[in-house]
Structure formats: C-alpha cells, structure tokens
Design a protein around this motif. Structure first.
Motif, PDB file in Angstrom:
ATOM      1  N   THR A 246       0.847  -1.185   0.000  1.00 27.10           N
ATOM      2  CA  THR A 246       0.000   0.000   0.000  1.00 27.10           C
ATOM      3  C   THR A 246       0.887   1.240   0.000  1.00 27.10           C
ATOM      4  O   THR A 246       1.733   1.401   0.881  1.00 27.10           O
TER       5      THR A 246
ATOM      6  N   ASP B 210       1.217   3.483   3.129  1.00 29.81           N
ATOM      7  CA  ASP B 210       1.977   2.799   4.187  1.00 29.81           C
ATOM      8  C   ASP B 210       3.451   3.139   4.084  1.00 29.81           C
ATOM      9  O   ASP B 210       4.153   3.288   5.088  1.00 29.81           O
TER      10      ASP B 210
ATOM     11  N   SER C 145       2.299  -0.564  -6.454  1.00 23.31           N
ATOM     12  CA  SER C 145       1.505  -0.668  -5.236  1.00 23.31           C
ATOM     13  C   SER C 145       0.164  -1.302  -5.551  1.00 23.31           C
ATOM     14  O   SER C 145      -0.138  -1.617  -6.713  1.00 23.31           O
TER      15      SER C 145
ATOM     16  N   CYS D 268       0.476  -1.048   9.238  1.00 18.87           N
ATOM     17  CA  CYS D 268      -0.641  -1.833   8.726  1.00 18.87           C
ATOM     18  C   CYS D 268      -0.273  -3.326   8.745  1.00 18.87           C
ATOM     19  O   CYS D 268       0.334  -3.809   9.700  1.00 18.87           O
TER      20      CYS D 268
ATOM     21  N   HIS E 134      -3.462  -3.190  10.899  1.00 17.63           N
ATOM     22  CA  HIS E 134      -4.781  -2.686  10.506  1.00 17.63           C
ATOM     23  C   HIS E 134      -5.810  -3.341  11.412  1.00 17.63           C
ATOM     24  O   HIS E 134      -5.710  -4.531  11.730  1.00 17.63           O
TER      25      HIS E 134
ATOM     26  N   VAL F 290      -2.613   2.027   7.578  1.00 19.29           N
ATOM     27  CA  VAL F 290      -2.267   2.968   6.521  1.00 19.29           C
ATOM     28  C   VAL F 290      -1.785   4.334   7.025  1.00 19.29           C
ATOM     29  O   VAL F 290      -0.587   4.589   7.114  1.00 19.29           O
ATOM     30  N   SER F 291      -2.713   5.250   7.342  1.00 13.10           N
ATOM     31  CA  SER F 291      -2.332   6.619   7.700  1.00 13.10           C
ATOM     32  C   SER F 291      -1.559   6.693   9.005  1.00 13.10           C
ATOM     33  O   SER F 291      -0.895   7.697   9.279  1.00 13.10           O
TER      34      SER F 291
END
Length: 278
Positions: free
Chosen positions: A61, A64, A92, A150, A170, A201-202
């Motif tokens: 991702t 990430d 990705s 994640c 995650h 992710v974020s």
C-alpha cells in the motif's frame, strides 16, 4: 531526500536553532545554543548517520510506505534505502509504482531501522515468499529498530520477529498477530522494546514522526511536522472501528473475510526461519 528539500530543512533547522527556547525544549539532549543564524549553532545530535531500509514488494500500500518515508527522509544525515528483489519499479496495490534504490542483495547488512509496509493481496503473497521472509528475518535480527505499518506487521511476524512482543496492525487484520506469537495491542502506534508497529495505513505518518522525535528531539520533529503541515481534520469521524457507523464497519469486515482466511492459512504454515526476537 532531494537537495532542495535538504537545504530547506537545514534553513528551517538553523532558524529553530536560533530560538532561545530550544535548549529547554530539547529535554537536555542539546548543549546550550547561542542565538545566531549560523548553521554551526545546530545541536550536534540533529545530524545523524542512520541507515534506514524500507521494503518494497508488489502490491504494497503506497501510503503505508510514503508516509513514513517522508518523515525518515527529513532526518539530516540519514540514508534511506528503498529495497526490493530487483531494481524494477514496484507497483503498489493502486498501481502507483515506486523505484527501489537498491536490491535485497545489496542492502546494507546493518540497519538502524528496518521498515515493512502492509497491503492486501501483495502482503498475502509476501507471507508465502520464503526468500523475502528470510531477508526480513536476517536484517531484523540486527536492526536497532524493527518497524512496520498496517499489515506489514504480519510480514515481521511471519519472519519470526514479533514473538512475545506487543504489536498492532490494521484493525481488521490485528487478530492475525496471535498466529505469529505476537500480543495484539489496540493503539495508533505500539512500541515494545525495539519493535514499533503502526495501525492501518495513515498511522505511518504518526509512526514516522514519533521516530524522528526519538532519533533527534521534539523541536526537530515539530519542524518536520510543520513542514508537512500535518494537522489532520478529517471530514468524517469514521477512521476507527470505534467511531465508524456500524453498517460501514460491517461492510469493511465483510471485504476482509477472504484476506483473513488466507492470512490464517499462510501463517499456519509455520515460521520459515528460527525465532529472531531479541
């Protein structure tokens, strides 16, 4: 880091070094600073020589990887390596490709930071990639910091690097951590000794920024944060399973049923390498 950004950060750091409140804000890491705009006034610990290795594999991702990479690249003196099996661009999971800077074979043997991003189908493939897991296990065994964002923590776990450690992932995939002997923890960033894992992710932005503060100090990290203008104000309060509408959470749970089943299957094969905890 590009030359332009490095110069910009140096100028920002010089301005910060001239601030009279720096010595107290740096929590005793810095020696007292004379008020001047001379670059030599920067605290010595603001420039390091870290070797940072960030893994790329097909289907990772992008956010990430890119979130922490932005923060790591802001560490003056550090070298950030993007490593993959070959020097070909790595796509990705949304078809945004990133070019490696080195290969697994040429990546430095001793890393200050080992970082692994997550993904979906790409991560499942990585969990079955014996060569990749051996490499992660070897580099992780000697790295000063072993990190992920994640589902990257599942790759660390499959390489034997999280047994007995608290870790996160995650939120949907977090239960899989028990399959690799880790202790699932619900937090944006989880640190257990030299293992630092980020949630979905974020959360990589938070992990990267926290590590900048650890490797330099809070004023330095605050400068990087301000350069990034990182002050999130999401339009919806649905970024966590605790706050998302039940129907939205149920839909995401349903989307991940296949991933969870395949994840259990991949991790049930057993560790390809001996336990690498330290």
């Amino acid at each position: 880091m590009t030359i332009e950004r490095r110069l910009f950060l140096r100028k920002a750091a010089a301005a910060l070094a001239a601030s009279p409140w720096l010595a107290g804000a740096a929590e005793d890491k810095a020696t007292p600073v004379t008020v001047t705009h001379d670059m030599s006034a920067m605290p010595a610990h603001w420039t390091g020589k870290e070797q940072i290795g960030m893994l790329l594999y097909p289907g990772f991702t992008a956010l990430d990887f890119v979130g922490p990479q932005y923060m790591f690249a802001g560490l003056m003196g550090a070298t950030v390596h993007h490593f993959a099996k070959t020097m070909a661009s790595v796509p990705s999971d949304t078809h945004l490709s990133i070019s490696p800077t080195t290969t697994l074979a040429q990546c430095p043997a001793e890393l200050d930071i080992l970082f692994v991003p997550g993904g979906g189908e790409g991560t499942l493939a990585a969990l079955r990639d014996e060569e990749l897991l051996r490499f992660v296990a070897q580099r992780g065994a000697s790295a000063k910091w072993v990190t992920s964002v994640c589902t990257g923590s599942l790759v660390l776990g499959a390489a034997g690097l999280l047994k007995g450690y608290k870790a996160t992932s995650h939120w949907v995939a977090r239960p899989l951590l028990t399959d690799v002997g880790a202790i699932p923890a619900e937090a944006r960033v989880v640190q257990d000794r030299n293992r630092i894992t980020g949630a979905g992710v974020s959360a990589g932005l938070d992990l990267g920024l926290r590590m900048v503060a650890m490797l330099r100090d809070q004023p330095y990290a605050e400068t990087v944060q301000l350069l990034a203008e990182y002050a999130p104000e999401p339009p919806f309060n649905a970024g966590s399973p605790r706050t998302a509408p039940p129907a939205v959470k149920a839909m995401v749970d349903d989307m991940f049923k296949g991933f969870m089943a395949q994840g259990h299957s991949a991790l049930a094969r057993g560790e390809p390498t001996k336990d690498s905890t330290s």
